[in-house]
Enzyme design. Structure first.
Site, short mmCIF file in Angstrom:
data_model
loop_
_atom_site.label_atom_id
_atom_site.label_comp_id
_atom_site.label_asym_id
_atom_site.label_seq_id
_atom_site.Cartn_x
_atom_site.Cartn_y
_atom_site.Cartn_z
CB CYS A 6 18.01 58.53 99.35
SG CYS A 6 16.47 57.62 99.13
CB CYS B 182 23.10 41.98 60.64
SG CYS B 182 22.59 41.46 58.99
CB CYS C 172 18.97 40.73 64.17
SG CYS C 172 17.72 39.90 63.15
#
Lengths: 436, 454
Positions: A139, A353, A392
């Site tokens: 932690c 793209c 894409c």
């Protein structure tokens, strides 16, 4: 049907999905709900030493980052270890284990870095009949300021020392939970092994500030206008966790050390990836905290279905299967040549793209062809980087195609060679020259 | 249905009060309720932020749609509104009335991909409504130029032109024939597309920039002349739309119950109590454009039992988009194609039916087949195209070159007469769309500004 029953360092559970030490495992009520839902085991929320229980903040404990439609991608918390009385927890652990003998009940512990403190609490835990202990060296918030949690996990010598104390004191398997807030995960893992740990579990949460409130300039979660760093978890940390698991799995010094994989596991697929990279089982928290315990049904059935489809009979068939394929960059095959290919029928002409390649990469995708909006890879420029595939929005519209040996790479003008060749033998590598 | 309500609904002839106030309120509620904050975030997240986005190309005003949607997604609706209004000062109305299904949303790549475009229209409304609710003004006037421009018509073209001219520091006087501004936005669009008093509020929002004076009751041809405008101003912009209606072309005097659809639509928009508006039990609308659909759907919503759109060609040739046609059909309107009116039937001075002849294409020419059908009708609406109208037409005839009865313009709005520009439906480039009129008004303002500076 594939057998997904799990045996992790001798701790048996009907499936490899445990709930990680966290709010969902803080008391019998939650744990029993989890077992009813089908979870294979739990790591009980971290117990501290006897005395007045620790206190939590009374304001918000969590902050979040979101994806589309407020889908939770990452959670950060400033909650501490259990704030319930030690003996209440121990009583409940005992009752639950008795009631659910086929499920794994592991108890997470965090006491001061003193031998006596550990030697005092271990018999109490042992008496509950719990299956094992997990040492919370992870932690990053709150407890670390008091010399516990990640303050221990960041010092390999302390890890080794505390692990050894525990191994000397208890018959129970000892799992050491590691913090990712270090520079190289292999050192704490090696230390755990040296101390005699039966296993490591990782990752604990990543130190983080989740966001800043721009109205009052307070970090979130905001406690009366102030914020403190917390521990980051959830889907966003999975890649960090996968790498750390793989690093330990392929390190020759720790290769045989069992790993309980933790970090952003949300679906059966995530779990399968951890198993493939060497985890012997997995622990889940954020996904359960986001969707409730019912997700276990998707996880177990998804894992079984995939294993059946692939012909895997048991978890041993998949655990560690991807480890041999994790290597260093210098050993990657430089004669493996790919080019992007755009499926014109699948293309929806969003142009992402093109702009990604044009603005930020290699100018290898057209925008217009013969006066029409048309996206086509320019092979002479394409380095096969995969960015277009990644941006894409249409699945499988852009694919990376390997150039067959003997064909010509239009970018380099060179023939693609079949033979594997990596950087260590590349003429541009100064080390190669130096060696001659 | 209770006996009394049923009797009221089925009254023969043209009658008001067919529906209860509650039914009318429901029928004329906002057809596309606005997105709330969360819905807007979800909807905006679907935008792919396309490069050189097809939606922008498809927008007559070329609003930077991906940018404004990203601004909404990132919690900046005001920034989004500025992006929109910078290109289209009537972006609020366009968000409501644009046939997005044939413009931006048709071009949206997600329409291509999944048949479900990003809700661009509703997102645009989300942003512009937010700005208007705060009366946030994004544009200031440039230093005064001392030049004066006369704008005819306070409709979409005139307002867009006036706003842009005011921005450039010119003084604008708008001559509006009616008693209220807004043009078709105020009088010519189905009530359920722009509820409350939005059209008027938008005019106030647009003219708040200052430097725009609107004179009402000043129709071109009856109150002002083109010559006077040219004398009084450094430049003139004509954006008066089309006020004349084509006749049905039938022999004899038209009986009672035959009306122009645009008048009916205007009455609906201006009515404070739609329950007082009389509507036929059986209604026939002649035409195939948006006006025909707006008229037919609203006739149905007022309680007409049977509403038929009769169009002389096929549904594919209708000017109303397929979406609008489906909207009509969804409201119970019957669309009948390949029918042209030949004769009205009359009973005691009022129309009682209409005889239509089937049509067909004969070597690309539309011809009647001789076969007819007679539909019962106690109300017949003309929605068969508009003209400049007598006053406006005579005011420009002889001075300006016309084509097809409308003012010939160059791409920048210049007419054949120096110092006179035109835009919107009154021009040969008008296409009955608010958004096109806005684009032409805006672009003409830029051309005028260039000319005035020269």
């Amino acid at each position: 049907m594939a057998d997904i029953s799990n045996n992790f360092v001798g701790i048996k559970s009907p499936n490899p999905f445990w709930l990680a030490s966290a709010p969902p495992t803080d008391k019998a009520y939650n744990v029993e709900r989890a077992f009813k839902a089908g979870w294979g085991g739990v790591v009980w929320k971290t117990l501290g030493e006897e005395g007045p229980p620790i206190v939590n903040v009374n304001g918000p404990r969590y902050g979040a980052i979101y994806g589309a439609d407020r889908r939770l991608l990452g959670l950060n918390n400033i909650e501490l270890i259990t704030d319930r009385d030690l003996y209440l927890n121990l009583r409940e652990i005992k009752e639950v284990k008795k009631k659910w003998p086929d499920r794994a009940v592991v108890v997470s512990l965090m006491v001061p870095c003193e031998e006596q403190a550990w030697k005092t609490i271990l018999p109490l835990v042992e008496e509950t009949g719990a299956d094992g202990i997990e040492l919370n060296f992870g932690c990053p918030h709150g407890m670390s300021e008091r010399g516990m949690g990640s303050a221990v996990g960041q010092v390999p010598e302390y890890i080794e020392m505390v692990t050894r104390w525990c191994k000397q004191t208890t018959r129970m398997p000892v799992i050491v939970k590691l913090t990712p807030n270090i520079s190289d995960i292999r050192y704490p893992a090696r230390a755990a092994k040296a101390g005699g740990a039966d296993a490591v579990s990782l990752i604990n949460t990543v130190s983080s500030i989740i966001s800043v409130n721009l109205d009052n300039f307070s970090p979130e979660p905001s406690i009366d206008g102030k914020g403190s760093h917390g521990g980051f978890c959830g889907p966003a940390v999975k890649p960090i966790a996968l790498n750390m698991v793989a690093e330990i799995a392929r390190d020759s010094e720790t290769a045989s050390l069992p790993i309980s994989g933790i970090g952003g596991i949300t679906t059966w697929r995530d779990a399968a990836e951890f198993l493939a990279l060497g985890a012997g089982n997995v622990q889940v928290c954020t996904a359960a905290m986001t969707y409730g315990f019912k997700i276990i049904e998707e996880m177990t059935s998804g894992l079984e279905t995939w294993m059946d489809a692939q012909g895997h009979q048991s978890l041993d068939d998949i655990i560690g299967r991807a480890v041999p394929n994790v290597t260093d960059w210098q050993y990657l095959n430089l004669n493996y040549v790919t080019k992007a290919k755009i499926d014109q029928d699948a293309c929806i002409k969003c142009g992402r793209c093109h702009i990604a390649c044009e603005d930020t990469s290699h100018q290898a995708i057209t925008l217009m062809v013969d006066g029409a909006r048309h996206f086509e890879v320019i092979e002479e420029e394409c380095v096969g980087c995969n960015l277009c595939v990644n941006v894409c929005p249409v699945e499988n519209c852009i694919t990376m195609e390997q150039l067959p040996a003997g064909s010509k790479d239009q970018r380099t003008g060179k023939k693609v060679v079949k033979k594997y060749a990596n950087w260590t033998e590349h003429p541009n590598n100064p080390s190669v020259t130096a060696a001659e | 249905m209770q006996g009394k309500a049923r009797r009221k609904r089925m009254v023969e002839g043209v009658a008001d009060g067919r529906l209860s106030a509650a039914e009318l309120q429901e029928n004329f509620a906002d057809i596309h309720p606005p997105l709330d904050q969360h819905e807007a975030l979800v909807a905006s997240d679907r935008c792919y932020f396309c490069h050189d986005a097809p939606c922008v190309t498809a927008c007559p005003t070329a609003i930077d749609i991906p940018l404004f949607i990203r601004q909404i997604a990132t919690g900046s609706p005001m920034g989004a509104a500025e992006t929109i209004l910078d290109q289209n000062i009537l972006g609020g109305m366009c968000a409501r009335v644009c046939p997005t299904e044939t413009l931006c949303e048709q071009a949206c790549v997600r329409e291509v991909a999944e048949g479900k475009p990003v809700q661009i229209g509703l997102l645009q409304r989300f942003a512009t409504d937010a700005a208007m609710a705060k009366n946030k003004q994004f544009f200031q006037r440039m230093p005064a130029t001392g030049k004066s421009v006369g704008v005819v018509g306070a409709g979409p073209a005139g307002l867009a032109c006036a706003h842009r001219l005011a921005m450039h520091g010119h003084n604008v006087t708008v001559y509006e024939g009616r008693k209220k501004p807004g043009g078709l936005n105020e009088f010519g669009i189905a009530a359920y597309k722009t509820v409350d008093d939005f059209a008027r509020e938008e005019v106030d929002y647009v003219t708040a920039i200052g430097g725009i004076n609107i004179h009402y009751g000043q129709a071109l041809g009856s109150k002002v002349t083109l010559e006077k405008l040219r004398d009084d101003h450094d430049a003139v912009f004509l954006g008066m739309g089309l006020s004349g209606i084509n006749a049905l072309g039938l022999k004899g005097k038209e009986p009672k119950g035959v009306e122009d659809a645009v008048d009916f639509i205007a009455r609906l928009r201006q009515a404070s109590n739609k329950g007082r508006l009389p509507i036929g039990r059986r209604v026939v609308v002649i035409g195939g454009g948006m006006t025909a659909v707006d008229c037919a759907v609203q006739a149905k919503l007022l309680g007409a039992e049977e509403v038929t759109i009769a169009y002389r060609r096929g549904q594919d040739q209708m000017n109303a988009s397929r979406y609008e046609q489906d909207l009509a059909v969804g409201h119970g309107v019957i669309i009948r194609e390949w029918l042209q009116p030949v004769k009205l039937k009359t009973k005691s001075g009022s129309v009682s039916g209409i005889t239509l002849e089937y049509t067909a294409l004969d070597r690309k020419k539309l011809v009647g087949t001789g076969e007819t059908i007679t539909l019962a009708a106690d109300q017949v609406f003309r929605a068969i195209g508009q003209t400049l109208g007598d006053d406006n037409g005579s005011a420009v005839e002889g001075s300006l070159r016309l084509s097809g009865g409308r003012i010939t313009t160059k791409p920048d709005g210049a007419t054949s007469l120096a110092g006179v520009w035109a835009g919107g439906d009154c021009t040969s480039h008008g296409d009955d769309l608010t958004v096109t009129a806005v684009a032409q008004g805006r672009d003409a303002a830029e051309a005028i500004n260039t000319a005035l500076q020269g």
